[in-house]
Every structure is written in structure tokens, then in C-alpha cells.
Design a protein around this motif. Structure first.
Motif, PDB file in Angstrom:
ATOM      1  N   ASP A 146       0.714  -1.119  -0.276  1.00  0.00           N
ATOM      2  CA  ASP A 146       0.282   0.009   0.201  1.00  0.00           C
ATOM      3  C   ASP A 146       0.838   1.247   0.133  1.00  0.00           C
ATOM      4  OD1 ASP A 146       1.620  -0.191   2.455  1.00  0.00           O
ATOM      5  OD2 ASP A 146      -0.967  -0.374   3.895  1.00  0.00           O
ATOM      6  N   GLY A 147       1.990   1.618   0.253  1.00  0.00           N
ATOM      7  CA  GLY A 147       2.981   2.613  -0.022  1.00  0.00           C
ATOM      8  C   GLY A 147       3.532   2.848   1.413  1.00  0.00           C
ATOM      9  N   ILE A 148       2.673   2.221   1.840  1.00  0.00           N
ATOM     10  CA  ILE A 148       2.565   2.836   3.519  1.00  0.00           C
ATOM     11  C   ILE A 148       3.156   0.989   4.392  1.00  0.00           C
ATOM     12  CG2 ILE A 148       1.442   4.110   5.992  1.00  0.00           C
ATOM     13  CD1 ILE A 148      -0.553   5.118   3.584  1.00  0.00           C
ATOM     14  N   ASN A 149       2.499   0.823   4.855  1.00  0.00           N
ATOM     15  CA  ASN A 149       3.092  -0.419   5.967  1.00  0.00           C
ATOM     16  C   ASN A 149       4.520  -1.428   4.754  1.00  0.00           C
ATOM     17  OD1 ASN A 149       1.484   0.244   8.022  1.00  0.00           O
ATOM     18  ND2 ASN A 149      -0.209  -0.025   6.592  1.00  0.00           N
ATOM     19  N   PRO A 150       4.784  -1.978   5.649  1.00  0.00           N
ATOM     20  CA  PRO A 150       5.640  -3.244   4.504  1.00  0.00           C
ATOM     21  C   PRO A 150       4.263  -4.455   4.431  1.00  0.00           C
ATOM     22  CG  PRO A 150       6.435  -2.668   7.008  1.00  0.00           C
ATOM     23  CD  PRO A 150       5.642  -1.650   7.068  1.00  0.00           C
ATOM     24  N   ALA A 151       4.699  -5.094   3.237  1.00  0.00           N
ATOM     25  CA  ALA A 151       3.419  -5.462   2.990  1.00  0.00           C
ATOM     26  C   ALA A 151       4.804  -7.455   2.955  1.00  0.00           C
ATOM     27  CB  ALA A 151       3.687  -5.234   1.383  1.00  0.00           C
ATOM     28  N   PHE A 152       3.580  -8.137   3.376  1.00  0.00           N
ATOM     29  CA  PHE A 152       3.751  -9.323   3.237  1.00  0.00           C
ATOM     30  C   PHE A 152       2.781 -10.637   2.865  1.00  0.00           C
ATOM     31  CE2 PHE A 152       5.443  -7.754   7.409  1.00  0.00           C
ATOM     32  CZ  PHE A 152       6.734  -7.808   7.693  1.00  0.00           C
TER      33      PHE A 152
END
Length: 552
Positions: A146-152
């Protein structure tokens, strides 16, 4: 004579099934989220000995049909879908559903559903059912980039990835919010002030800046060309001062005031409406300033500095300082402790000074002055603004870092305020250091949050919750799993707390809903029914024996 035997056997069969259902319920009394079942019986085919007749009007009445039944059968075994009690386990991967719905699992051959939320993480960091290894499914886009949080989570993939031990990058501080109270009873700093002992009079009226020195009653002998007034003492920084002002018959009070202001940096000299000459430090607080005036050694003119000397009318004092602090994180996520000192000013405002260990860098903009409050103690502003800024140059960083300081909404008490009571400073800021993902939690609508060692909470995924029009129509597949049937209707996937679906309870498991007292009661009933049907077979057998003996 065979019919009684067949009828009795059917009775034995159905009561045997009833005992099997009850036994299964009792066996699973401690199985997670197990739902009890109950057997219901119905009669079967009938032998009609005589059909019903309608009779003849006015002559004979009708008769009812005469029928003999041929036994019983199991009509249905229904599911008791009532909620089981909640058991608190404390397990971070133990989830319970309070209300309608089922967790969704992918078996590799199709979906199955369960209410037993005993999950674990496999070697690949995938959330699975602890009993079967089936992968738990997610719903929506939570956890995707999302461009904000780390994505897993991988877009398009429905499994849930929980990478315990994964590194979480830090984030620099861009904004800090201050809350708390700067007590309105805090002692205010005072300005250091030096004044003449008596007012300076020009004739019978108070002197002004335009008055000639020679017209003042302070001058006992008029000044002439070549005369001087000697100035000595210490300035606001404690530096020794020794200088002089050349005076003659044209020298005015303004000339003397201008010379005092320039000779003692950081001060302002003036004459008030009552004629008192004053020299005031530009900044409040304790300062070592002393000012002495004397006549030049070769003077003709004389200033009466004996009967009207300069004296310290108000010794400057530091106000009580309220201290707090913030931790500012740079681009690498490294934290720097910054001290904050709040000092009340004589005009009712507050000044804030930020300090930091010089080994960590420099504070390029360290002061925010003019913090003001309304009469009710609510935050008013900062010299016409609602926020201030501090600018840092941290060691090892190329560019300066600006941090916006917010004191709250003007006119409200939700941020920094100034009311009576104890002083306190609390801060919140948007930066954080690097960390690692070390645990998870889930909220009521099924969003799984990862908790990192740096205190950050990261949304990882949202559990997919299945609902059906007829959940009693699902077919048990063992291991606490169920599958769709034509009777259950199509699955409707969604999130918890939506579409009639229940709420997720973290750290809890749903217990079996088996009522042991009711099961024991039904067990006795089944045993009596079995015994009674066995008796029917026994009697029919005895009758056949009697018939056999007659035939002999």
C-alpha cells in the motif's frame, strides 16, 4: 408371525443408532468447537388390514382404516449449531468465532471449513490448521503493498503469511505531538531592570528623550564641550564594560539612552512617562548586569550621581523550567534523545528550547517561542501559527531533518494546555527504530496485526469468514472440518462482523456444546428403548415356539 420380529429388529436398529450418536457426542465432549448431534425417529410402512369407509347417509356410519406398522427408522440426525462456551487459552494463534461463520481452509483439493481456530505457522511462515496443515485463507487486500506499511501478502494469493522474525525497517520522525499541562502557577521569569533612584525633571515636569541634559535637575553644573560621562559595569553576559559618552550643551537624554543601549548589548534604555531612566535586559532571566555612571575626570559639568544613582530596581530571575523530552529517529531509524525545556515568560507566553548531545549532531533550529494559551488554559497558538519546527543535522546524515511540533488544536484542551495543577509533558511522534516481527494479535473483525520489537503494529492480513444459508447442511469430514453440500447452499466469503458473521476472539477457543446431563438422559432413554424392543423379539420368539409345539 415374522412381522413382530422385523418390527423389533427395526426398533433395535434405530436405538442402536441413537446410542451411537450419543456416544459420539460424549466422546467429543472436549473436542474444540464440536457441535452435538441428535437422532430423530419416524415410523415406516404400514400394513392396511381394512381401509377406511365413508358409510351411507342415514343408514350406516363410516369406519376408520385399520393399519399395523412395521417398525421405526432414523428420520434424521440433526446438528445442534448453538454457540459453545469460550475458553481463554492465551495462545496468540488461538482464535474463536463468537456468532455465525466458519474459518476457511485450502486443502489443495478444494476448500473446507471449521470453527476450531487452533492454528500454527509452518516452516514457510504460512498460517495453517494445526491438526491438518491446511492453509488458512484470507479476505480482502489487508497486508498487500500500500506504499505505507511493510507488505507480506502476495496479491492474488489467498494464504496468510506471518513471517515471525522478519526485519521491520525504521522510519524517520517528521511530526511530534505534545500533550500535557504547563502549570499556570509556574513561576514566571523576570527581566533584569536598572533605573535611576529619582525621576529626571526638566524644570518641574518629567524629562523626555528630547530634553537637554543641561536642563535637567540631575545636572548640577552645565556640561561644556570636552566633557564626558563615564559608563562602567558588566553587560548581560558578564563582560566588563568601560566606555564614555562625550557631552556638551547640545547633548539630549536620547543621546545618553542610545549610548547606554549600544554600550551594554542585549539591553534597551528608555525614559518612562514619570521621568525615570531605565535600562532593561532584552531577555528575561537572571543576568549579572551592573551599570555605573560617573563624570569625566576633567569635566566642567557635573552629573549628580551621588543623590540620584542608577540601581538594580528588579533583579532578573529565571522562571521554573518544565522539562520533557522526545526521541527523534533519523533516516536510518536511529533514535536521538532530545530534551525539551519550557520556560514561562513575563508576557504570559512560554518559550521552548530543544537540546541534544553534541556528539549526535547539531540542532539548527532549537527554539520555539511565543507559545500562548487562552484564558481557560486551552492552546492559543505560536506567534500566529498552530505548529512550530525544529531542524536537526544528525551525524552521518547528509541533509538536515525538519520535525514539525504540534501543540494541539487552537482553542481546545486536547493537546498542550496551561491550567492549575501539576505540570506534565507527554509526546507522540511518527518515527520508529528498526525491529523484528515477534508476535501477532487479531481484532474483532479478523485483522491480524504483527507486533514488532520496535513497538510498531503492522496489519498483516484479514481472516476470511465463510457463511451459508443452511450451515446445518454442511457435511462433516473429520478433524473438525466441514464441506459444502447441495443442502448447505453456496459459500459466502467475507470478513468478521459483516453480513451477519460473528466476532473473532483472540487467545480463546470455542468449547464443545455437548450437554453431558442431556446426553446421559438420552442414553438412559435409548437403553430403555433398546431393551423394550428386545423384549418384543423375545415374546415373538416364544409365540413361534408355542406354534411349533402345536404343529408337532
Amino acid at each position: 408371525m415374522a412381522n413382530p420380529l422385523i418390527t423389533g429388529v427395526s426398533g433395535l436398529s434405530v436405538h442402536q443408532k441413537m446410542i451411537e450418536v450419543i456416544g459420539n457426542n460424549i466422546a467429543n465432549i472436549n473436542s474444540t468447537a464440536f457441535k452435538a448431534r441428535r437422532a430423530y425417529f419416524s415410523d415406516v410402512f404400514y400394513e392396511t388390514i381394512r381401509s377406511a369407509t365413508s358409510g351411507e347417509v342415514g343408514q350406516i356410519g363410516g369406519t376408520n382404516a385399520s393399519q399395523i406398522g412395521t417398525g421405526a427408522k432414523v428420520a434424521t440426525i440433526s446438528l445442534d449449531g448453538r454457540q459453545g462456551n469460550m475458553e481463554t487459552t492465551g495462545g496468540q494463534l488461538d482464535f474463536a468465532l463468537e456468532g455465525e461463520g466458519f474459518f476457511t481452509m485450502d486443502t489443495g483439493r478444494g476448500p473446507l471449513y471449521t470453527r476450531a481456530g487452533v492454528f500454527s505457522i509452518d516452516k514457510n511462515g504460512i498460517l495453517v490448521d494445526a491438526s491438518t496443515g491446511y492453509r488458512i485463507q484470507r479476505f480482502g487486500t489487508v497486508g498487500e503493498p500500500d506504499g505505507i506499511n511493510p507488505a507480506f501478502q502476495i496479491p492474488g494469493a489467498t494464504e496468510i503469511r506471518i513471517p515471525i522474525g522478519e526485519s521491520i525497517p525504521g522510519n524517520k520522525t517528521t511530526e511530534t505531538v505534545l500533550r500535557g499541562n504547563l502549570s499556570s502557577s509556574t513561576k514566571t521569569a523576570e527581566y533584569h531592570e536598572i533605573a535611576t533612584s529619582h525621576p529626571l525633571l526638566d524644570g518641574a515636569v518629567p524629562a523626555t528623550g528630547a530634553s537637554l541634559l543641561n536642563s535637567l535637575d540631575w545636572v548640577t553644573t552645565p556640561f561644556q564641550a570636552g566633557d564626558s560621562i563615564e559608563m562602567s559595569g558588566t553587560d548581560v553576559d558578564g563582560n566588563a564594560i568601560s566606555t564614555s559618552l562625550s557631552v556638551d550643551g547640545t547633548t539630549t537624554v536620547d543621546d545618553l539612552l542610545s549610548s547606554l543601549s549600544s554600550s551594554f548589548p542585549g539591553t534597551t534604555a528608555s525614559i518612562d512617562t514619570d521621568g525615570f531612566l531605565r535600562l532593561v535586559a532584552d531577555e528575561s532571566g537572571a543576568v549579572p548586569m551592573i551599570v555605573n555612571l560617573a563624570n569625566g575626570s576633567t569635566n566642567v559639568g557635573q552629573l549628580d550621581v551621588v543623590s540620584n544613582p542608577l540601581f538594580i530596581e528588579n533583579a532578573g530571575e529565571d522562571g521554573n523550567i518544565i522539562r520533557g523530552g522526545i526521541e527523534v529517529f533519523d533516516n536510518r531509524g536511529e533514535g536521538h534523545v532530545v530534551g525539551l525545556a519550557f520556560e514561562p515568560q513575563a508576557d504570559g507566553t512560554w518559550n521552548m528550547l530543544a537540546t541534544m548531545d553534541s556528539a549526535e549532531g547539531d540542532i539548527l533550529t532549537s527554539e520555539i517561542n511565543g507559545i500562548s494559551f487562552n484564558s481557560d488554559g486551552s492552546f492559543a497558538g505560536i506567534q500566529g501559527s498552530a505548529t512550530g519546527e525544529l531542524e536537526f543535522q544528525f551525524v552521518g546524515q547528509v541533509d538536515p531533518q525538519v520535525v514539525t511540533i504540534s501543540f494541539g488544536t487552537p482553542g481546545s484542551l486536547n493537546g498542550l494546555k496551561s491550567i492549575s495543577g501539576e505540570s506534565s509533558i507527554a509526546t507522540e511522534q511518527d518515527g520508529f527504530p528498526p525491529g523484528t516481527l515477534n508476535s501477532v494479535s487479531v481484532d474483532g473483525n479478523g485483522i491480524i496485526d504483527g507486533l514488532a520489537t520496535n513497538g510498531r503494529r503492522i496489519p498483516l492480513a484479514q481472516l476470511a469468514i465463510a457463511s451459508f444459508r443452511n450451515p446445518a447442511g454442511l457435511e462433516n469430514r473429520g478433524d473438525g472440518t466441514l464441506q459444502v453440500t447441495r443442502s448447505s447452499g453456496d459459500v459466502q466469503l467475507g470478513s468478521a462482523q459483516s453480513g451477519g458473521r460473528g466476532t473473532i476472539r483472540s487467545g480463546q477457543l470455542e468449547q464443545s456444546n455437548v450437554d453431558i446431563a442431556a446426553e446421559f438422559t438420552r442414553l438412559i432413554i435409548a437403553q430403555r428403548g433398546f431393551s423394550a424392543n428386545a423384549r418384543t423379539i423375545t415374546v415373538a420368539n416364544e409365540m413361534l415356539q408355542e406354534l411349533t409345539q402345536i404343529l408337532r
